[in-house]
Design a protein around this motif. Structure first.
Motif, PDB file in Angstrom:
ATOM      1  N   TYR A 146      -3.231  10.426   2.744  1.00 20.21           N
ATOM      2  CA  TYR A 146      -3.154   9.005   2.436  1.00 20.21           C
ATOM      3  C   TYR A 146      -2.102   8.307   3.302  1.00 20.21           C
ATOM      4  CZ  TYR A 146      -2.194   4.684  -0.146  1.00 20.21           C
ATOM      5  OH  TYR A 146      -2.003   3.380  -0.489  1.00 20.21           O
ATOM      6  N   TYR A 191       4.883   2.057  -4.846  1.00 21.70           N
ATOM      7  CA  TYR A 191       4.408   2.081  -6.217  1.00 21.70           C
ATOM      8  C   TYR A 191       3.783   0.736  -6.527  1.00 21.70           C
ATOM      9  CZ  TYR A 191       4.621   2.869 -11.264  1.00 21.70           C
ATOM     10  OH  TYR A 191       4.311   3.038 -12.580  1.00 21.70           O
ATOM     11  N   LEU A 235       0.489   1.596  -5.921  1.00 22.95           N
ATOM     12  CA  LEU A 235      -0.702   2.059  -5.210  1.00 22.95           C
ATOM     13  C   LEU A 235      -0.553   3.470  -4.657  1.00 22.95           C
ATOM     14  CD1 LEU A 235      -1.632  -1.268  -3.438  1.00 22.95           C
ATOM     15  CD2 LEU A 235      -3.021  -0.030  -5.091  1.00 22.95           C
ATOM     16  N   LEU A 288      -0.806   6.611  -6.873  1.00 26.10           N
ATOM     17  CA  LEU A 288      -2.101   7.127  -7.301  1.00 26.10           C
ATOM     18  C   LEU A 288      -2.480   8.388  -6.522  1.00 26.10           C
ATOM     19  CD1 LEU A 288      -4.050   3.760  -7.409  1.00 26.10           C
ATOM     20  CD2 LEU A 288      -3.214   5.073  -9.355  1.00 26.10           C
ATOM     21  N   LEU A 290       0.815  -1.207   0.000  1.00 27.17           N
ATOM     22  CA  LEU A 290       0.000   0.000   0.000  1.00 27.17           C
ATOM     23  C   LEU A 290       0.854   1.264   0.000  1.00 27.17           C
ATOM     24  CD1 LEU A 290      -2.874  -0.828   2.521  1.00 27.17           C
ATOM     25  CD2 LEU A 290      -3.097  -0.345   0.090  1.00 27.17           C
TER      26      LEU A 290
END
Lengths: 68, 896
Positions: free
Chosen positions: A40, A19, A21, A24, A16
């Motif tokens: 995030y 890269y 995810l 993004l 998570l």
């Protein structure tokens, strides 16, 4: 102590936080005044801590000494 | 702020630290340890956050945005493994009384001295600059808060703040770090002080952060939206200037660091009181890390907004409060930074001093000097430890003075991380993979360090002018592939990440390859086993299998007393005696488990290699060499193997017995057959012989026989002789067929011809019997390669049999056809037929002999057997098709 969830946790969050995810969210936009990536990363981090808390505290309920 | 105020505050804080530590020691002496708590444990782990976290993260954030988080996400990701990986390390360390990383590596690879020394040395080289960094951070913060830049003029030791700082810290370290000669004992004071400092730095930074965010600005969203409105600040809201590969590698790097940094090993492993503390720590520590990093980005932005450029961004944490004229906050921030720096220095120096004394100095000392049995080495060892601490601080101080302003705050930390990461294969993989060998570890670490040095240290030497700059720009001897920052052409990477990748790549490669290719000593094997299995349960290690010999209790106690003092040694032995309900007399031979116990305790004092050395000197024994060890292992292995063999053999035996029984059966039946054969043959032979004899006697005795009678008798003699001869020939022939000695006389044979001949021969006999004999041939001239005479014999045999068993009025027919590739010859009769059950049996040699229901035939009873044999020799088959009362058809095939 379930050994598997711990290592799964580790791998999952590793994915998570990397890269592709994480990429993004790496956009310079603000969400409720907070940068998206900032929210995030710290959000995931906090989630991770909560999961660890739950796993650790739950197994501490079992009196038996956990196996390796 | 006034310089004296700063000194006062600093001194007060230091006093506080001393007091806190002293308090903890007192409580420990009363057996009411304060460091037992999981919260204290978790807080002590936060020694990971140094002045670098406190000041440097902000600087890093101005350049690369949120990238600074990578260094804290690594330890976070390792946290769940606390309860597996870390606990394993702790168990191993406890059971073997390992007190440092160097000892860990040394112990794992067979109590090897040189490996431990190497790790100790490299740790010092890699970490001392990091310690210097902390000192510099403190002095810099003092300069800032007093607004007095350091005098760039001549250097005066006694006017140097850093000097006094170093002195003060050394005092603390020596006082609380070397209280006991047994390094495996807890440093209660140190741990509690460090935990306190963790609280202080977190509080200070959080307060500063809150103030800046809500005091200076209007909250998080205000700061961030302001940042978003500036072009150059917007990118800092995410991860910028960094590739994702670098991000991931930095996370991996910090994962290695959290496990392998000397200070982390010290607080996590050596100072661990209870394993259960790991549970809380697993989520508390990440939580701490989150809390201490959450304000970094806002502070960085606020600083840039306030001061314009991002020069000296490291110091924003301090300069912002000062900028606002808030002296109280500035003082708090200063103390927070002081905490962050000093806790690192304290723990790291203590950890390194243990390594220096146990793995560098003592082994040399123990091997060179002759050990006087009666002397007490406790003080000596303590002195060595304390002097190591002093030397380390001196080195750190010296380095700071030497390199001084050329030190960027941030990257030194990562350079140290990369240095200790070189131990990762040897430690982490070595714990699980029994195949890892000493040579492999040695090779890996050496290569890793060489590359680390080449890619990180060398270029910085070029930067300060000690080496030509072309080294970095063009590579050594202009070899572009060997450029220190771009090894093998790898471009676009941060120097640290680049170094981390290459050093660990080759480290790991050599570690694995050399381990696979090298033989391990008996000690290594044993230790590898212990490490792999010691983690299974929380028990002490088993007695080393390779001690032999004996020693007295007194000798052992004396040895311990040398290093721990008589009282302590006595207490330990008394405790042992109580536990095992024994009485220990000095002259008595030491019980089995006392020897490893002594060695373990010694390990805590002098390290693994030193302890082994001392034990060997006292316990007049030899370690079992490789051969003996292997023999012992082989013996036990052999038992297992023998057992398996035994089971296999008995299974085989059963099978063999069964086979034997079967053969026996067959032999017996064959025997029976042989007997029957002999019986029959002799019977058959005897009959004609008897006749011949009888006839001959008559002719001999009665010479007035009528000529006609005489003729008759003589013809019988002739006939019987022929019969006899025929029988013998048949038997012999069959025997030859059976043994395969018969050589076929091959030539092209015209089957039709043979059949016609045979039919012609038996025409007369058939007519006599009243049986019609017909042949049924086609125009095709069937040819085969074979022995004409033998084939003729077969046809004769079949035809004569057919005639024998066909009553008058019946018929016999011979036909020749081809089916597919074979030539098929059929001899069909209209006799009484043969029951299906007998179809196979009639081809047996002595069938007729056994079955005496038939009239005594002419011939030997071997005819069909011989025919079958002949046909088979020609590559064909012979069988019968028949049913009772419906005649019989004998069929045989020949290859065409």
């Amino acid at each position: 102590m379930k050994r598997v969830p711990l290592q799964v946790c580790c791998c999952l969050f590793f994915l998570l936080l990397n890269y592709p995810l994480a990429s993004l969210f790496n956009k310079p936009v603000l969400v409720a005044g907070i940068p998206l990536m900032y929210a995030y990363l710290f959000g995931i981090w906090l989630l991770f801590i909560v999961v660890l808390f739950v796993v650790m505290e739950r197994s501490s309920k079992n009196e038996a000494e956990p196996y390796e | 702020m006034n310089k004296w105020w700063v000194f006062l505050i600093s001194a007060a804080y230091l006093l506080l630290l001393f007091g806190v530590a002293w308090f903890a020691e007192k409580r420990a002496a009363k057996k009411r340890s304060v460091i037992n708590s999981p919260y204290v444990y978790a807080l002590s782990l936060a020694v990971y956050c140094t002045a670098w976290t406190y000041y440097g993260s902000v600087g890093r954030a101005t350049a690369k945005g949120l990238e600074y988080l990578a260094i804290y996400l690594g330890p976070t990701l390792v946290a769940p493994l606390f309860f597996t990986l870390l606990r394993r390390i702790i168990r191993i360390a406890r059971s073997q009384r390992i007190t440092s990383i160097a000892d860990f590596v040394s112990a794992r690879y067979g109590h090897n001295v040189s490996l431990g020394a190497l790790v100790a040395l490299l740790s010092v080289v890699g970490v001392v600059p990091y310690i210097s960094l902390q000192l510099k951070a403190i002095t810099t913060s003092i300069e800032i808060i007093t607004r007095q830049p350091s005098s760039m003029g001549h250097f005066n030791l006694f006017q140097d703040t850093a000097f006094y700082l170093a002195l003060a810290l050394t005092a603390f370290i020596v006082l609380f770090g070397a209280r006991s000669v047994d390094a495996s004992e807890r440093h209660e004071g140190m741990v509690f002080a460090v935990a306190t400092e963790s609280v202080v730095k977190l509080v200070a930074l959080s307060v500063a952060g809150l103030f800046i965010v809500y005091g200076l600005h209007d909250g998080f969203s205000d700061i961030f939206s302001r940042a978003a409105s500036f072009e150059h600040l917007r990118s800092q809201l995410g991860i910028s200037q960094v590739s994702w590969m670098e991000w991931m590698l930095t996370i991996l790097l910090s994962m290695c660091a959290i496990l392998l940094l000397p200070r982390q090993f010290q607080v996590q492993v050596v100072e661990n009181v209870r394993e259960r503390n790991l549970q809380r720590a697993a989520w508390l520590f990440p939580l701490y890390l989150l809390a201490i990093t959450i304000f970094v980005l806002p502070i960085s932005i606020a600083g840039q907004l306030a001061f314009g450029s991002s020069a000296n961004a490291d110091t924003y944490v301090l300069t912002l409060p000062m900028h606002l004229g808030n002296n109280l906050l500035a003082a708090l921030v200063y103390i927070g930074g002081f905490s962050a720096a000093s806790s690192m220095v304290i723990v790291e120096t203590i950890a390194l001093s243990t390594m220096i004394s146990n793995n560098l100095v003592l082994p040399l000392f123990l091997q060179s000097a002759s050990i006087n049995r009666d002397e007490n080495y406790t003080r000596l060892i303590l002195r060595i430890r304390r002097w190591s601490m002093v030397v380390l601080m001196a080195l750190a101080y010296g380095y700071e003075k030497l390199v001084g302003d050329h030190m960027p705050l941030v990257s030194i930390g990562l350079v140290s991380f990369t240095a200790v990461a070189q131990f990762a294969p040897a430690v982490l993989i070595g714990m699980y993979w029994k195949g890892a060998s000493r040579k492999g570890a040695l090779a890996g670490i050496i290569v890793g360090f060489a590359i680390w040095f080449y890619t990180l240290i060398l270029p910085s030497l070029a930067e300060v002018g000690l080496l030509p700059n072309t080294l970095v720009q063009e590579g050594p001897w202009h070899l572009a592939l060997l450029k220190p920052y771009h090894l093998f052409g790898m471009e676009g990477f941060d120097p640290v990440v680049h170094a981390f990748f290459w050093s660990l790549f080759f480290n790991l490669l050599l570690f694995v390859l050399v381990s696979l290719g090298s033989r391990r000593s008996a000690q290594e094997l044993y230790q590898a086993e212990l490490f792999a299995h010691a983690a299974r349960s929380n028990t002490q290690a088993q007695r080393p299998v390779y001690w032999k010999g004996s020693v007295t209790v007194g000798d052992l106690e004396g040895l311990l007393a040398n290093f721990l003092g008589t009282q302590k040694a006595h207490n330990i032995f008394a405790h042992f005696a109580r536990q095992h309900q024994l009485r220990l007399e000095p002259a008595q031979q030491a019980p089995e488990s006392l020897v490893p116990l002594t060695e373990r305790v010694l390990t805590g004092v002098v390290g693994a290699a030193g302890a082994r050395f001392m034990m060997k000197s006292v316990v007049a024994m030899e370690e079992v060499g490789m051969n003996e060890m292997l023999n012992m292992l082989r013996e036990s292995q052999q038992l297992v193997v023998l057992n398996k063999e035994l089971r296999k053999k008995s299974a085989e035996l059963e099978k063999a017995t069964r086979q034997l029984q079967q053969v026996n059966e067959r032999l017996r039946s064959t025997d029976q057959l042989k007997d029957e054969f002999l019986y029959t043959v002799t019977h058959e032979l005897r009959t004609p012989i008897t006749s011949i004899r009888a006839m001959a006697e008559i002719v001999h005795d009665y010479d007035d026989l009528a000529p006609a009678e005489k003729q008759q008798y003589l013809s019988v003699i002739i006939r019987e002789s022929e019969r006899l001869s025929h029988l013998i020939t048949q038997v012999l022939r069959l025997e030859r067929f059976e043994s395969g000695r018969y050589k076929l006389n091959l030539s092209p044979v015209h089957i039709n011809e043979v059949v016609r001949e045979a039919a012609g021969f038996y025409q007369l006999v058939a007519k006599e019997q009243g049986v019609s004999l017909n042949i049924d041939l086609t125009d095709t001239d069937f040819m085969t390669q074979g022995d004409r005479d033998l084939l003729r014999q077969v046809v004769d045999n079949l035809v004569s049999n057919a005639l024998k068993f066909t009553p008058a009025g019946g018929s016999v027919r011979i036909s020749v056809r081809n089916d597919l590739d074979d030539i098929t010859i059929r001899v069909q009769d209209t006799g009484k037929g043969i029951a299906p059950g007998l179809h196979q049996l009639i081809f047996d040699k002595f069938f007729q002999a056994r079955n005496q229901t038939l009239n005594k035939p002419e011939g030997s009873g071997l005819g069909l057997a011989i025919s079958k044999k002949i046909v088979e020799l020609h590559g064909g088959r012979l069988w019968v098709e028949s049913a009772e009362g419906q005649g019989a058809t004998f069929v045989f095939t020949l290859p065409g």
